[in-house]
Motif scaffolding. Structure first.
Motif, PDB file in Angstrom:
ATOM      1  N   ASP A 117      80.811  33.076  27.471  1.00 43.80           N
ATOM      2  CA  ASP A 117      79.372  32.883  27.591  1.00 43.80           C
ATOM      3  C   ASP A 117      79.043  31.466  28.052  1.00 43.80           C
ATOM      4  N   GLU A 118      79.958  30.557  27.823  1.00 40.45           N
ATOM      5  CA  GLU A 118      79.765  29.169  28.247  1.00 40.45           C
ATOM      6  C   GLU A 118      81.136  28.544  28.448  1.00 40.45           C
ATOM      7  N   GLY A 119      81.198  27.547  29.326  1.00 41.35           N
ATOM      8  CA  GLY A 119      82.466  26.876  29.584  1.00 41.35           C
ATOM      9  C   GLY A 119      83.195  27.481  30.771  1.00 41.35           C
ATOM     10  N   GLU A 120      84.332  26.907  31.106  1.00 46.48           N
ATOM     11  CA  GLU A 120      85.089  27.395  32.252  1.00 46.48           C
ATOM     12  C   GLU A 120      86.584  27.335  31.979  1.00 46.48           C
ATOM     13  N   VAL A 121      87.301  28.190  32.708  1.00 45.42           N
ATOM     14  CA  VAL A 121      88.754  28.257  32.617  1.00 45.42           C
ATOM     15  C   VAL A 121      89.315  28.106  34.024  1.00 45.42           C
ATOM     16  N   GLN A 122      90.306  27.254  34.178  1.00 46.50           N
ATOM     17  CA  GLN A 122      90.962  27.060  35.470  1.00 46.50           C
ATOM     18  C   GLN A 122      92.425  27.459  35.348  1.00 46.50           C
ATOM     19  N   ARG A 123      92.885  28.247  36.314  1.00 47.71           N
ATOM     20  CA  ARG A 123      94.260  28.739  36.300  1.00 47.71           C
ATOM     21  C   ARG A 123      94.931  28.424  37.628  1.00 47.71           C
ATOM     22  N   VAL A 124      96.071  27.792  37.553  1.00 48.12           N
ATOM     23  CA  VAL A 124      96.924  27.572  38.716  1.00 48.12           C
ATOM     24  C   VAL A 124      98.300  28.084  38.321  1.00 48.12           C
ATOM     25  N   GLY A 125      98.736  29.182  38.938  1.00 43.52           N
ATOM     26  CA  GLY A 125     100.021  29.753  38.584  1.00 43.52           C
ATOM     27  C   GLY A 125      99.888  31.187  38.091  1.00 43.52           C
ATOM     28  N   THR A 126     101.012  31.800  37.801  1.00 47.32           N
ATOM     29  CA  THR A 126     101.040  33.193  37.344  1.00 47.32           C
ATOM     30  C   THR A 126     101.044  33.232  35.819  1.00 47.32           C
ATOM     31  N   LEU A 127     100.456  34.291  35.271  1.00 46.35           N
ATOM     32  CA  LEU A 127     100.452  34.428  33.816  1.00 46.35           C
ATOM     33  C   LEU A 127     100.490  35.892  33.430  1.00 46.35           C
ATOM     34  N   ALA A 128     100.888  36.137  32.187  1.00 51.12           N
ATOM     35  CA  ALA A 128     100.921  37.482  31.646  1.00 51.12           C
ATOM     36  C   ALA A 128     100.500  37.440  30.190  1.00 51.12           C
ATOM     37  N   LEU A 129      99.797  38.474  29.766  1.00 55.09           N
ATOM     38  CA  LEU A 129      99.297  38.577  28.401  1.00 55.09           C
ATOM     39  C   LEU A 129      99.973  39.741  27.694  1.00 55.09           C
ATOM     40  N   ALA A 130     100.529  39.482  26.529  1.00 54.82           N
ATOM     41  CA  ALA A 130     101.083  40.536  25.673  1.00 54.82           C
ATOM     42  C   ALA A 130     100.175  40.672  24.468  1.00 54.82           C
ATOM     43  N   GLU A 131      99.414  41.768  24.409  1.00 50.81           N
ATOM     44  CA  GLU A 131      98.488  41.987  23.310  1.00 50.81           C
ATOM     45  C   GLU A 131      99.233  42.516  22.088  1.00 50.81           C
ATOM     46  N   GLN A 132      98.523  42.511  20.941  1.00 49.75           N
ATOM     47  CA  GLN A 132      99.144  42.980  19.706  1.00 49.75           C
ATOM     48  C   GLN A 132      99.494  44.458  19.774  1.00 49.75           C
ATOM     49  N   GLU A 133      98.554  45.262  20.284  1.00 50.43           N
ATOM     50  CA  GLU A 133      98.720  46.700  20.222  1.00 50.43           C
ATOM     51  C   GLU A 133      99.190  47.248  21.570  1.00 50.43           C
ATOM     52  N   THR A 134      99.960  48.334  21.505  1.00 58.44           N
ATOM     53  CA  THR A 134     100.375  49.047  22.702  1.00 58.44           C
ATOM     54  C   THR A 134      99.748  50.438  22.670  1.00 58.44           C
ATOM     55  N   PRO A 135      99.343  50.973  23.825  1.00 52.98           N
ATOM     56  CA  PRO A 135      98.697  52.295  23.823  1.00 52.98           C
ATOM     57  C   PRO A 135      99.639  53.373  23.306  1.00 52.98           C
ATOM     58  N   ALA A 136      99.100  54.239  22.442  1.00 56.23           N
ATOM     59  CA  ALA A 136      99.923  55.307  21.871  1.00 56.23           C
ATOM     60  C   ALA A 136     100.201  56.394  22.905  1.00 56.23           C
ATOM     61  N   GLU A 137      99.209  56.696  23.739  1.00 51.34           N
ATOM     62  CA  GLU A 137      99.371  57.722  24.764  1.00 51.34           C
ATOM     63  C   GLU A 137      99.645  57.029  26.095  1.00 51.34           C
ATOM     64  N   ASP A 138     100.866  57.127  26.541  1.00 50.68           N
ATOM     65  CA  ASP A 138     101.281  56.402  27.739  1.00 50.68           C
ATOM     66  C   ASP A 138     102.247  57.290  28.512  1.00 50.68           C
ATOM     67  N   GLY A 139     101.877  57.649  29.739  1.00 50.90           N
ATOM     68  CA  GLY A 139     102.712  58.547  30.530  1.00 50.90           C
ATOM     69  C   GLY A 139     103.793  57.844  31.336  1.00 50.90           C
ATOM     70  N   ARG A 140     103.901  56.525  31.197  1.00 52.42           N
ATOM     71  CA  ARG A 140     104.883  55.778  31.988  1.00 52.42           C
ATOM     72  C   ARG A 140     106.271  55.862  31.378  1.00 52.42           C
ATOM     73  N   THR A 141     107.243  55.441  32.166  1.00 54.09           N
ATOM     74  CA  THR A 141     108.611  55.296  31.683  1.00 54.09           C
ATOM     75  C   THR A 141     108.915  53.821  31.489  1.00 54.09           C
ATOM     76  N   VAL A 142     110.077  53.540  30.907  1.00 53.87           N
ATOM     77  CA  VAL A 142     110.506  52.152  30.754  1.00 53.87           C
ATOM     78  C   VAL A 142     110.591  51.479  32.122  1.00 53.87           C
ATOM     79  N   GLY A 143     111.128  52.203  33.103  1.00 58.11           N
ATOM     80  CA  GLY A 143     111.253  51.660  34.450  1.00 58.11           C
ATOM     81  C   GLY A 143     109.914  51.332  35.084  1.00 58.11           C
TER      82      GLY A 143
END
Length: 557
Positions: free
Chosen positions: A66-92
């Protein structure tokens, strides 16, 4: 052809300035400042609901502040606490998603190599650019890095395996391994040690310490913060409402936080003293206004009016001064209160004889528990610790062996994961739970403990629908529901998951002193250190010959 996004490496920067986030009329984050550079490792701490996960979403760009700014230079990834229970993907599929730039770089290199061999115009420059991109990503080694991380975290390495067939813990470890193997400039990790065994914890700790980029980790894992974090951002309340940044790692945070609270409490006491003094002065001035200005007989009306006005102004002046010195009360940390749990001296409460569960608890296990006993259940992921606790709680029937429980014994299991959240308010859910216990005769009216008395949820959070509570707040509610049963035997499966550092310390202290029998299964390294004197039962994933698992919750001579 897709152009891969390249890491910034030494040029990478992730900063946020003056970040504020409001939700539902409540300020979640206020004036947050961070500068994450390559090689820095930030730990983010605070009580449940303080906005730690929200901050990670802001840093990742998934939530606009709602206020302020974020600056990003580079690649990033987020690992959240929860993983979806219904997921049709494979490990690959998950691996491919995290290595998408690597895959694109290698395809581009193959295409430009072919163009160079055919002598196409401009092929040499295109080949040079493609080769530099592949080198920057270390693309040829990416799959091996992921495989090493999968093995280090104890995750499934079969890339054809559907995620839907895997446990929550396995899905969590697979995602974490992909983040580590992809070598992003910045790793944003939300409670990454959940679902990791001791070997996985040690592997993750070593990888984060060696990571050349920046790390921001939200965690209640005291051992991880101590071993990894170089800087701590504390989102808990402060005197001026702004977050505090502590250098010196976790030790610096603990020292700085304690000093902050001491100063805050001292200022609070000074303000209370000054307020009391001003209150007395105001009361005295009002009394004088009522009685003191009446002059002796014969005194003129003009003099009486003058004195009355002066006293009235004195009252108003003191009122204004009192309002300016309103106490800015410290927000005291919510203190957990373990209810008195019942004891049945001399009674064997629980005995499991040679129990096993097909494909889940392979090795026959025997244990017995009496009032006041303590038992730590250890073993690698997949060994059957959670299954054993479920058998003891009567939630899973053993394939072999049997479980004997004393008459009218109350056994309750706090599982690893919260049930699917409802829209029912937390207080309503708790009160219905206790009412049901009374109706069924499991508890008497006098044994019922109010939700507020436990110190686990504030009144505001208790009125929220469970689905709107944070993961940590839902975990607090789970603990409250478990303790509401007033169990003779309390079974705890990874009890520190999602709980705040302060609450874990208080819970650990309570577990040492309660009269109830306590059985704990945990990979939390600090908790294991804290209960290192308890008898232990090692659960093995293999049937093997030899003596089956056997333990008693009390030491034998």
């Amino acid at each position: 052809m897709t152009v891969p996004t390249l890491p910034a490496r030494d040029r990478a920067q992730l900063t946020c300035t003056g970040v504020r986030v409001d939700r539902g009329g409540r300020r979640v984050l206020h004036d947050v400042e961070m500068k994450v550079s390559p090689g820095t490792r930030w730990g983010v701490v605070g009580e449940n609901g303080r906005g730690k996960s929200t901050l990670l979403h802001v840093l990742a760009g998934a939530l606009i502040p709602d206020e302020g700014e974020v600056q990003r230079v580079g690649t990033l990834a987020l690992a959240e606490q929860e993983t979806p229970a219904e997921d049709g993907r494979t490990v690959g599929d998950v691996v491919d998603e995290h290595l998408v730039d690597t895959r694109a770089a290698l395809r581009r290199l193959d295409a430009t190599t072919a163009a160079l061999a055919e002598g196409r115009p401009g092929a040499e420059d295109a080949y040079t650019d493609a080769l530099e991109a592949a080198r920057a990503l270390d693309a040829w080694d990416a799959d091996r890095r992921v495989d090493v991380a999968l093995a280090g975290l104890g995750a499934v390495g079969d890339r054809t395996r559907p995620l839907a067939t895997l446990s929550v813990g396995q899905r969590h470890r697979i995602r974490l391994a992909c983040l580590l193997g992809a070598e992003y400039d910045f790793l944003l990790l939300d409670e990454p040690t959940n679902h990791l065994d001791l070997a996985g914890l040690e592997y993750l700790t070593a990888r984060l310490r060696a990571h050349s980029g920046g790390v921001v980790v939200v965690s209640h894992d005291r051992a991880l913060l101590s071993d990894v974090a170089t800087t701590i951002l504390d989102l808990d309340p402060t005197r001026d409402g702004r977050p505090r940044v502590h250098g010196g790692g976790y030790a610096g945070y603990r020292e700085g936080r304690e000093a902050e609270l001491v100063r805050w409490e001292a200022e609070y006491e000074q303000q209370r003293t000054e307020q009391a003094r001003l209150g007395e002065a105001l009361s005295e001035a009002r009394n004088r206004l009522i009685t003191g200005w009446r002059p002796d007989k014969g005194t003129g009306k003009h003099q009486r009016a003058t004195r009355a006005g002066a006293l009235a102004r004195s009252v108003h002046r003191r009122q204004d001064e009192l309002e300016r010195h309103q106490v800015t009360a410290p927000v005291p940390p919510r203190r957990f209160h373990m209810p008195e749990l019942p004891v049945r001296t001399g009674v064997l409460l629980l005995r499991a004889q040679e129990v096993s569960v097909r494909d889940r608890l392979r090795r026959p296990t025997t244990l017995e528990v009496a009032s006041g006993d303590r038992l730590a259940v250890t073993g690698a992921n997949g060994a059957g610790k959670s299954t054993l606790l479920s058998v003891l709680a009567g939630q899973v029937a053993p394939t072999t062996g049997r479980v004997h429980r004393a008459r009218q014994v109350r056994v309750h299991l706090l599982g690893q994961e919260s049930p699917h959240p409802t829209r029912r308010p937390a207080r309503d859910l708790y009160e219905r739970h206790t009412a049901r216990l009374v109706t069924t005769g499991a508890l008497t009216e006098g044994e019922v403990v109010g939700l507020g008395a436990l110190g686990l949820l504030g009144s505001r959070d208790a009125e929220k629908p469970v689905a709107e509570l944070s993961t940590g707040q839902q975990r607090r509610l789970d603990l409250a529901l478990a303790l509401a049963t007033r169990p003779h035997v309390l079974l705890l499966d990874e009890p520190t998951n999602h709980l705040s550092i302060a609450l874990v310390d208080e819970l650990t202290e309570a577990l040492h002193t309660t009269d109830a029998a306590v059985v704990v299964a945990t990979h939390d390294r600090q908790l294991r250190r804290d209960i290192r004197g308890w008898p232990r039962l090692a659960v093995s994933a293999y049937e093997g010959a030899g003596v089956p698992g056997h333990a008693s919750g009390h030491p034998h001579s």
